[in-house]
Design a protein around this motif. Structure first.
Motif, PDB file in Angstrom:
ATOM      1  N   ASN A 166       5.673  17.452  19.527  1.00 36.02           N
ATOM      2  CA  ASN A 166       5.122  18.412  18.922  1.00 36.02           C
ATOM      3  C   ASN A 166       3.854  17.927  18.165  1.00 36.02           C
ATOM      4  O   ASN A 166       4.050  17.420  17.150  1.00 36.02           O
ATOM      5  CB  ASN A 166       5.986  19.211  18.031  1.00 36.02           C
ATOM      6  N   PRO A 167       2.645  18.021  18.611  1.00 39.32           N
ATOM      7  CA  PRO A 167       1.366  17.499  17.853  1.00 39.32           C
ATOM      8  C   PRO A 167       0.998  18.412  16.617  1.00 39.32           C
ATOM      9  O   PRO A 167       0.158  17.946  15.998  1.00 39.32           O
ATOM     10  CB  PRO A 167       0.431  17.579  19.081  1.00 39.32           C
ATOM     11  N   ALA A 168       1.592  19.539  16.505  1.00 39.45           N
ATOM     12  CA  ALA A 168       1.091  20.379  15.352  1.00 39.45           C
ATOM     13  C   ALA A 168       1.281  20.144  14.036  1.00 39.45           C
ATOM     14  O   ALA A 168       0.392  20.100  13.333  1.00 39.45           O
ATOM     15  CB  ALA A 168       1.986  21.719  15.300  1.00 39.45           C
ATOM     16  N   GLY A 220      -2.171  19.277  11.891  1.00 41.68           N
ATOM     17  CA  GLY A 220      -2.510  19.658  10.602  1.00 41.68           C
ATOM     18  C   GLY A 220      -2.888  18.914   9.543  1.00 41.68           C
ATOM     19  O   GLY A 220      -3.800  19.220   8.689  1.00 41.68           O
ATOM     20  N   ARG A 221      -2.200  17.677   9.578  1.00 40.84           N
ATOM     21  CA  ARG A 221      -2.765  16.679   8.869  1.00 40.84           C
ATOM     22  C   ARG A 221      -4.109  16.037   9.010  1.00 40.84           C
ATOM     23  O   ARG A 221      -4.871  15.734   7.999  1.00 40.84           O
ATOM     24  CB  ARG A 221      -1.769  15.498   8.796  1.00 40.84           C
ATOM     25  N   ILE A 248      -6.452  18.150  10.310  1.00 38.29           N
ATOM     26  CA  ILE A 248      -7.476  19.128   9.532  1.00 38.29           C
ATOM     27  C   ILE A 248      -7.538  19.012   8.358  1.00 38.29           C
ATOM     28  O   ILE A 248      -8.748  19.241   7.860  1.00 38.29           O
ATOM     29  CB  ILE A 248      -7.068  20.434   9.982  1.00 38.29           C
ATOM     30  N   ARG A 249      -6.373  18.812   7.386  1.00 37.00           N
ATOM     31  CA  ARG A 249      -6.538  18.484   5.960  1.00 37.00           C
ATOM     32  C   ARG A 249      -7.546  17.427   5.646  1.00 37.00           C
ATOM     33  O   ARG A 249      -8.218  17.466   4.770  1.00 37.00           O
ATOM     34  CB  ARG A 249      -5.068  18.474   5.538  1.00 37.00           C
ATOM     35  N   ARG A 250      -7.026  16.047   6.447  1.00 34.71           N
ATOM     36  CA  ARG A 250      -8.010  15.064   5.945  1.00 34.71           C
ATOM     37  C   ARG A 250      -9.398  15.311   6.350  1.00 34.71           C
ATOM     38  O   ARG A 250     -10.158  14.911   5.344  1.00 34.71           O
ATOM     39  CB  ARG A 250      -7.329  13.780   6.987  1.00 34.71           C
ATOM     40  N   GLN A 251      -9.471  16.027   7.412  1.00 32.89           N
ATOM     41  CA  GLN A 251     -11.204  16.303   7.823  1.00 32.89           C
ATOM     42  C   GLN A 251     -11.782  17.159   6.707  1.00 32.89           C
ATOM     43  O   GLN A 251     -12.913  17.093   6.356  1.00 32.89           O
ATOM     44  CB  GLN A 251     -11.318  16.638   9.224  1.00 32.89           C
ATOM     45  N   TRP A 252     -11.157  18.210   6.096  1.00 33.48           N
ATOM     46  CA  TRP A 252     -11.537  19.037   5.128  1.00 33.48           C
ATOM     47  C   TRP A 252     -11.879  18.296   3.976  1.00 33.48           C
ATOM     48  O   TRP A 252     -12.870  18.457   3.388  1.00 33.48           O
ATOM     49  CB  TRP A 252     -10.810  20.132   5.007  1.00 33.48           C
ATOM     50  N   LYS A 253     -10.934  17.450   3.452  1.00 38.09           N
ATOM     51  CA  LYS A 253     -11.035  16.708   2.407  1.00 38.09           C
ATOM     52  C   LYS A 253     -12.297  15.523   2.497  1.00 38.09           C
ATOM     53  O   LYS A 253     -12.887  15.610   1.467  1.00 38.09           O
ATOM     54  CB  LYS A 253      -9.737  15.887   1.888  1.00 38.09           C
ATOM     55  N   LEU A 254     -12.358  15.315   3.681  1.00 38.42           N
ATOM     56  CA  LEU A 254     -13.623  14.247   3.951  1.00 38.42           C
ATOM     57  C   LEU A 254     -14.738  15.003   3.848  1.00 38.42           C
ATOM     58  O   LEU A 254     -15.827  14.448   3.142  1.00 38.42           O
ATOM     59  CB  LEU A 254     -13.498  13.668   5.345  1.00 38.42           C
ATOM     60  N   LEU A 255     -15.000  16.203   4.345  1.00 35.65           N
ATOM     61  CA  LEU A 255     -16.175  17.093   4.131  1.00 35.65           C
ATOM     62  C   LEU A 255     -16.458  17.404   2.755  1.00 35.65           C
ATOM     63  O   LEU A 255     -17.803  17.321   2.352  1.00 35.65           O
ATOM     64  CB  LEU A 255     -16.195  18.187   5.089  1.00 35.65           C
ATOM     65  N   ARG A 256     -15.442  17.671   2.140  1.00 33.00           N
ATOM     66  CA  ARG A 256     -15.793  17.986   0.624  1.00 33.00           C
ATOM     67  C   ARG A 256     -16.159  16.893  -0.301  1.00 33.00           C
ATOM     68  O   ARG A 256     -16.962  16.902  -1.031  1.00 33.00           O
ATOM     69  CB  ARG A 256     -14.387  18.830  -0.040  1.00 33.00           C
TER      70      ARG A 256
END
Length: 87
Positions: free
Chosen positions: A11-13, A17-18, A20-28
């Motif tokens: 299950n890749p979900a 999710g991890r 997406i969270r990491r990429q969001w933190k990276l952008l911020r």
């Protein structure tokens, strides 16, 4: 019809999710860093335990998705208004 149980690793979900969270933190983190961040500063800025290669891959995916990110002189940064960033 009999249901077949799938192993958790199939299950890749949770991994997605991890990511997406990491990429969001990276952008911020890149938006907040005026001078940008070096490859060695990225893991600390994101605050997650991951390899530099993973973060470089995330940066490539974000660029491919259209986020205005550039690497100059070994520092990654988000483009600001007037530099080609979204308005």
């Amino acid at each position: 019809m009999r249901r077949v149980a799938t192993p958790r690793s199939a299950n890749p979900a949770p991994d997605r999710g991890r990511q997406i969270r990491r990429q969001w933190k990276l952008l911020r983190a890149l938006e907040a860093a005026r001078r940008g961040l070096t490859g060695s500063e990225l893991p600390k800025a994101v605050g997650e335990r991951c390899s530099a290669r993973t973060l470089y891959r995330d940066l490539e995916h974000l660029q491919a998705a259209g986020f205005p990110l550039v690497s100059e002189n070994g520092r990654w940064r988000a483009l600001g208004a007037g530099e080609g960033a979204w308005t």
